[in-house]
Design a protein around this motif. Sequence first.
Motif: not given
Lengths: 67, 148, 938, 243
Positions: A10-19, A61-63
């Motif tokens: 599961l990924g949490f992606l910052c709208n401004w950079c990672a996304y 399995d991972g975040v």
Amino acid sequence: MAEKFEPVILGFLCNWCAYAGGDLAGVGRLQYPANMRAVRVMCSGMVHPDLVLEAFNRGADGVIMMG
Amino acid sequence: MIAIHVGQLARKLGVHRNTVTNWINSGKLKATATVGKKYLIDKNVFRIFCREYGISENILQELIGNETVPSKGDLPFTQNLNFNSKEVTMSAKPIGSVLVVGGGIAGMQATLDLANSGYFVHLVEKSSGIGGAMAQLDKTFPTNDCAM
Amino acid sequence: MSEVVDVSGEVGNFVVKVKKNPRYIDMEKCIACGLCAQKCPRKVDDEFNLGLNQRTSAYIKYGQSVPLKYAIDGETCIYLKRGKCKACEKFCPTSAINFEDQEEIVDLNVGAVILSPGFKPFDPSGFDFYGYGKIPDVVTSLEYERLLSSGGPCMGHLVRPSDHREPKSIAWIQCVGSRNTNRCENGYCSSVCCMYAIKEALVTAEHIAGEGLKQSIFYMDIRSHGKDFDRFYESAKAKGVRFVKARPHTIEAGQDNCGVTMRYAQEDGQVMIEHFDMAVLSIGLEPTTDVKQLADIFKLDLNQYRFAKTSDFSPACSNRPGVYVAGAFQTPKAIPRAVTEASTAAVEATTALIRSRGELTQQKIYPSERSIANEEVRIGVFICSCGINISGIINVDEVARYARSLPHVVHVENNLFSCSADTQEMMAKKIVEHSLNRIIIAACTPRTHEALFQETLQETGLNPYLVEMANIRNQNAWVHQREPEMATAKAKDQVRMAIAKAALSVPIERTKVNVIPKALVIGGGVAGMQTALSLADQNFETVLLEKSDRLGGNAWKVNTTDQGEAIRPYLESLIKRVETHSNIQVLKNASVTSAKGSVGNFSGTVQVNGGQREIAYGVAVLAIGGRESRPEEYLFGQDPRVITHLDLDAMLRDDPASLKKAQSIVFIQCVGSRDERRPYCSRICCTHSVKAVIHLKGLNPKMNVYVLYRDIRTYGEREDLYRKARDLGVLFISYGPERKPAVSLDGKDLTVKTYDPILRMPISIAVDHVVLAAAMEANDSHELTELYKCAANADGFLNEAHPKLRPVDMSVDGLFVAGLCNYPKPLNETIAQAKAAAARAAVILSQTEMTLDAIKSFVTDKCDGCALCLDVCPYRAIKLENYQAANGQGHFRIATDKALCKGCGLCSATCPKGGVYVHGFTMDQLRAQVVAALEDVA
Amino acid sequence: MTVESVKIGKERKSIFKDKVMQLLPDGGNLNACLTCGACASGCPATGLADMDPRRFLRMAAMGLDDQILKTEWVWNCTLCWRCIYVCPMKIDIPQLVYHARKSWPREERPKGIRASCDMALVNESCSAMGASGEDFRMVVEDVLEEVRASQPGWENLTAPINKAGAEFFLNQNSREPVTEPDEMVPLWKIMSTVGADWTYGTKGWAAENYCMFMADDENWERIVRIKAKAVDDLGCKYWVNTE
């Protein structure tokens, strides 16, 4: 059990950079395994620890936090 | 700025009119020629000039009556620029749109500011996309932020 | 793809002929799928990567291009050149290719023009001694940027051109094509190369893992003259970047044509021969090749280097009224100044056209919003094929079938292009027809397309925040092209996650604040006055506060600008205009004593001559200035012959005769700057010194003048002054911080002792005067930063919101900064920044009400006022207040300020009780996504 | 010649540098130095006599006339111009060196150069090695004969001497005929291959001019005049000096 292990991430992606980076990977057709499910957030700082625990409890399995 | 005629100033100073002309022509007294053989002299310049030539500064007081707000065309290059924003005199109502030539970081910023404050903007860019040289940079100093 | 070919008319009413070159791709139809580029057989050098790799004739400049629309390069296209091919046309899914596209001339009617054509990087091919173009591992700094860039030809894995191996030692050579009147005609300094070389070295260190990376920068003077630049320079030194004050003579190829060998003399004369894996030429900035043509079209004056001629008093104004200049077209400059001065140009244009503000722009009106409070959740899912971009990999029918099986879903359909205008219309109909109240778009990225779909919802009367996108193109089909099954499974998950979140979405209101069309400008120096005047000229009421009883500040104490224009006449006329302007209220002996509110709506008290008054204003500009520090060394204050720059300017004004008699004068630079106490460069002193020595040499050509310096930082075209000073026989002697000069008294005689590294000898000079370049410091901003909750950096200079992109905005919306209080700067840059602040402030003041973004934090009933979130909020948008709960009990509770909040959600992640959430990203919504994502996992 | 420290009074005088500046167009840019050291990096004489071009110029600017007019380094300089070629300010250091050489009493200038200059003045061949016109003729004819006899394809090679009316008059450095005669052949082959109409002369044939390197203006001029007259006497159109 001959099947290959496919982790669920599961990924949490910052709208401004990672996304935005994720979008750019698409424009550049960079290929990566399809194991991650992304949750878009307005800042990686908005991800409450409970959400990470929730993910593990439900079998992730991972975040990955990207910000 | 004070407006003078050569003869008038010569009389006030008690010198020959040719002397005044010579001062102006040689640059000793900085003055800008305008229409009707009238000259514009900066007050401060005149004050310094008086001091240098030992002329009483009271003359300046007498000439204050000649003070004038310079109008477009009366002024030398840099002064003209200085007053630029005030000097624009348009009879008809101006067109509320602006052309920006060049879509680099400067052009884009100007465009955004204009559009956000109520003006229609045409942005002209030579290449197929905007971004300019900054888009070619990997990072920017001193924060090492990504240039994109 | 356009350029200006002719212009007529005058300010207020120009007619500009613009030639639109054919793009051969219809921008309306292009969906940026990139198939044309994939299928195009013609390979040409990619100019964006400076020919380091190839692109096709059908291309986009770079991945993040705006507009993200492809183009066909008519110069190289096989069909356009030879009449056969059209591969792109066959494969384009939207029929966007149009080989009939013709060059077109259009007439544009505009009131003003801003020219910002940029610069051209210097071409070092003519410098045969550096071997550029012959030795593979000699590259220009811009090529090096591309080599480093993850979007560049090496995908961010730095390798050298000769053998594609990772370089372990790299040399930068500064001033290639700058500060050179022998092999080229660029006598000016390009202003940016020192800093970008340091940056490239630091970025390289991040790229190359392991020990043993050797980086050397060969320089003449390191010009880290901007805000926080010297810290950057020092940090590079600390991280092992070697700075060598030397210029190699010739670069020769290394063994097997790999790497380079250079011979150079150290400052002490010792000759070194060194090998490097790569050499980077730090090339300068030149005017673009067509600048002459542009100047002819617009009848502009250019200076000797072909930059636009401007006055220091109006740095964005060309000689032609109504035509303004910005960016490196005016003079070489780095990004912050280019951005600032773009705003300066914008304000000049808006001021000229003030009577027509808003004439040609309009606000869109939407139908009133329908309430969904009592409706059950009815979700509509629109799955986009994006031509074959998505459907080529993902089985969209299967995804659609799957979506129908999910709860709340009442309508599902597949579109060829969800973003096309006709689909939008159809979508609006379906929303009404099926009474949909949540919409899922499974297509590309919300970052580019969410706004479009939000608008569609608004047109049907739905709240725009009821749409949720599933990014099945950029983050799925495009990145999993080899695993269609996995991609389809992922798409289903993405749609399910979006539905889970959308089911919990509620309408969110975009907060509106009324804007008080009035500005408060704090500080009555040139910066404050110019800001006030610019705002007043745009018909905004402005209150100007000055702490002392006199307007003008430091400008009274300085004689001329860097270009040599007299400051007094300008200052006097400026003061007069400010004091007589009907829109400006000048308050002297005044200061702010309290402030509350936020952007558009500030209020508070000011103290004027001991009395208090209340004022309300929409924006505030901080221009509180700075001052020359009082040195504590070199006998300053003990011997009257030791003076500062401002003392010298006063002497030049009031007593030039005594200076004329002096036989020998020594200037000492960096007095109190670039040391432990003030680890920054004061930026203006080098130029002021060279200007002063030229003046002194004019008074008495026989006078012996010496300048003791660390690095001469006459950036940009100020370098001409440095050259002139040297030509006049002024001697510049460098010193290091470890070996500072000493000023002493031999009986009555004043003596300066220093060490000349070139002579390798101590020198003692008998002098009449010592002039100290005393550091500039910011005036105390402590009270204001407390009042407005804004910040100053460690050196006391007020901080901008972002050093590159928002250089005049402050981190608190509605606050702006200009002048010396932000960082030391010369008068022309102060004026530019002041006008830029007015431009940025006018963006707010020109609106009667401001719509704020809706993604903001909000407090819930669970908040018990524990205040944990207060400390983590980066924007200080949270405060405590007394709250009367429903049960009658009173307790503390937080209140969020919508105007200050940026929706980052640090508060909600910190809160242990669910007392604060962010609209659109509540804990429930995020948890729903997590749960949905992991639904199939055992 | 090392100096411990420099003391500058209120009046600094760089008489030598100022004098040279008056002689040169734009003063040879001698004041414009950025002390970048590109000159010193490329100079073959850097480090000799504890000197380099940058330091030399700096001493002149500081008014250390005594030292720069005495340093032997000026004779280490090859006047190759590598310094001015890359100098960002185009500073004419070679001229500064040249004028420093000139200030030396003739009898104190380096013996080798002085002897070569004096030798060139002995006869009209202008050879710094003292080889006469007849010696030169004999060497050329001897080498030519050998080439024609031993190298197939070059049986008709020519090396004309005193050919009146030839288009090009060629000079030859004395070192070749005196110590490495075969080194002259490639040049003849080139001239032959391009079909040039050329000649050597028995008068003024030597290319070198040590009087120039010695900064002996008077004899430098004298030697140039002898050579120019030789060219004119044969009625040649171009004078090609290979130095």
